[in-house]
Design a protein around this motif. Structure first.
Motif, short mmCIF file in Angstrom:
data_model
loop_
_atom_site.label_atom_id
_atom_site.label_comp_id
_atom_site.label_asym_id
_atom_site.label_seq_id
_atom_site.Cartn_x
_atom_site.Cartn_y
_atom_site.Cartn_z
N ASP A 144 0.69 -1.41 -0.23
CA ASP A 144 0.08 0.26 -0.20
C ASP A 144 1.06 1.68 0.02
N LEU A 145 1.94 1.01 0.14
CA LEU A 145 3.23 2.30 -0.22
C LEU A 145 3.55 2.16 -1.39
N PRO A 146 3.92 4.19 -1.60
CA PRO A 146 4.08 4.55 -2.67
C PRO A 146 5.40 3.64 -2.70
N GLN A 147 5.75 3.06 -5.18
CA GLN A 147 6.86 2.16 -4.35
C GLN A 147 7.56 3.29 -5.52
N ARG A 148 9.06 3.48 -5.05
CA ARG A 148 9.66 4.04 -5.55
C ARG A 148 11.15 3.70 -6.00
N VAL A 149 11.58 2.11 -5.86
CA VAL A 149 12.67 1.54 -6.62
C VAL A 149 13.38 1.85 -7.68
N ALA A 150 12.09 1.35 -8.34
CA ALA A 150 12.39 1.52 -9.98
C ALA A 150 12.81 3.20 -10.49
N ARG A 151 12.28 3.86 -9.83
CA ARG A 151 12.69 5.08 -10.62
C ARG A 151 13.92 5.59 -9.93
N ASN A 152 14.14 5.25 -8.97
CA ASN A 152 15.81 5.39 -8.20
C ASN A 152 16.88 4.98 -8.67
N THR A 153 16.20 3.20 -8.81
CA THR A 153 17.52 2.33 -9.80
C THR A 153 17.73 2.46 -10.94
N GLU A 154 16.46 3.18 -11.30
CA GLU A 154 17.22 3.73 -13.19
C GLU A 154 17.72 4.76 -13.17
N ILE A 155 17.98 5.96 -12.06
CA ILE A 155 18.74 7.20 -11.76
C ILE A 155 20.14 7.42 -11.76
N ILE A 156 20.09 5.74 -11.58
CA ILE A 156 21.68 4.37 -10.53
C ILE A 156 22.29 4.26 -11.87
N LEU A 157 21.20 3.87 -13.23
CA LEU A 157 21.59 2.70 -13.94
C LEU A 157 22.49 4.13 -15.04
N GLN A 158 21.22 5.49 -15.45
CA GLN A 158 21.88 6.13 -15.49
C GLN A 158 22.99 6.34 -15.35
N GLN A 159 24.15 7.31 -13.94
CA GLN A 159 24.85 7.35 -13.73
C GLN A 159 25.99 6.40 -14.24
N PHE A 160 25.47 4.92 -13.55
CA PHE A 160 26.91 4.17 -14.46
C PHE A 160 26.58 3.38 -15.92
N ALA A 161 25.91 4.35 -16.72
CA ALA A 161 26.64 4.38 -17.95
C ALA A 161 26.85 5.28 -18.50
N THR A 162 27.33 6.50 -17.60
CA THR A 162 27.70 7.60 -17.99
C THR A 162 29.34 7.93 -17.73
N HIS A 163 29.02 6.87 -16.36
CA HIS A 163 30.46 7.06 -15.98
C HIS A 163 31.79 5.37 -16.55
N GLN A 164 30.65 4.52 -17.28
CA GLN A 164 31.43 3.66 -17.83
C GLN A 164 31.54 2.38 -16.48
N ALA A 165 30.67 2.59 -15.24
CA ALA A 165 30.99 1.63 -14.33
C ALA A 165 29.72 0.38 -14.37
#
Length: 282
Positions: free
Chosen positions: A35-56
């Motif tokens: 019943d709680l707002p789920q935010r893990v997908a949104r946050n993980t997408e941001i992390i994936l973008q940062q990892f891609a930018t910095h080739q991690a």
């Protein structure tokens, strides 16, 4: 030992939502999660973008409960070349489960993740590093379930976890599992936690970097860092009723974490556990 600019370190992400954390066990029950707002997908997408930018590249220890509700996110992590690993299914600490409950949980998570990505899942991390002297049977359960390695121990003194007298280096246990403990800095006759998480959020970046560099100078073992997707999300819902200590640990410096993470990605080379720890797996 001289520092090498090309030395790879292991980057890990414990993929759970803000309401899964052990600090809120007494505040939010599993029956309320849906019943709680789920935010893990949104946050993980941001992390994936940062990892891609910095080739991690990284190892994502994904909670089965999250994977079940976000299979496309799991596939995206896998397709981007990151390692998909298990964080169990229900985020129950191994130290409060029976052997049967633990075995069922880790098998369920492994099967679920493997069905989603169509590939073998060999790594596991216990919630809150909750494998210790009282439940060493967990290593046999992991081996029997088909896992290759665990990263579930932290050789420090802590009020919620810690195995300070256990090995600090990766090692093969008698049960057949390879345990990759979180790194610590040995200084002033103490073992200091330097692997990320809340300490990284709370401390200034220059101090965290100094500790990492000191570790790389004194140890031949890989350095490993961990954090959670909710740590880059200052807009997450707040639990005002949670204990003060829990709120301090969870909410402090959320607004600074992403910028600090970017600095970390720039300053070091990052790869998955399976790649960095490969010499220990043969």
């Amino acid at each position: 030992m001289q520092l090498s600019p090309v030395r790879s370190n292991a980057l890990t992400v414990d993929v759970e939502d803000y309401f899964h954390v052990a600090a809120f066990d007494a505040t939010v029950s599993p029956q309320q999660w849906e019943d709680l707002p789920q935010r893990v997908a949104r946050n993980t997408e941001i992390i994936l973008q940062q990892f891609a930018t910095h080739q991690a590249k990284a190892t994502f220890f994904i909670l089965g409960w999250v994977a079940e509700r976000n299979p496309e996110l799991v596939r995206k992590i896998h397709a981007a070349g990151h390692e998909v690993a298990s964080h169990g299914y229900a985020h129950a600490k191994a130290s409060v489960q029976t052997a049967a409950e633990f075995s069922s949980d880790v098998r369920k998570a492994k099967t679920l993740l493997e069905d989603i990505i169509g590939a073998e899942v060999t790594g596991y991390r216990a919630p809150s590093f909750s494998i210790g002297k009282t439940n060493e049977w967990a290593f046999d359960a992991l081996h029997q379930a088909g896992y290759l390695y665990s990263s579930s121990t932290y050789p420090v003194v802590h009020d919620l976890y810690g195995t300070p007298d256990w090995p600090q280096q990766p090692y093969r246990r008698k049960e057949g599992i390879i345990e990759c403990p979180m790194p610590v800095l040995n200084k002033a006759s103490k073992q200091w936690p330097i692997a990320g998480g809340g300490y990284f959020r709370l401390l200034p970046y220059w101090l965290s970097k100094k500790c990492i560099d000191s570790y790389l100078q004194q140890s031949d073992a890989p350095y490993m860092f961990y954090f959670h997707p909710w740590e880059i999300d200052p807009q997450q819902p707040r639990f005002a009723q949670a204990p003060l200590k829990s709120r301090f640990r969870h909410y402090t410096n959320l607004n600074k974490m992403e910028a600090k993470l970017v600095r970390l990605l720039k300053d070091y080379q990052w790869r998955s556990i399976r790649e960095v720890y490969q010499p220990y797996f043969v």
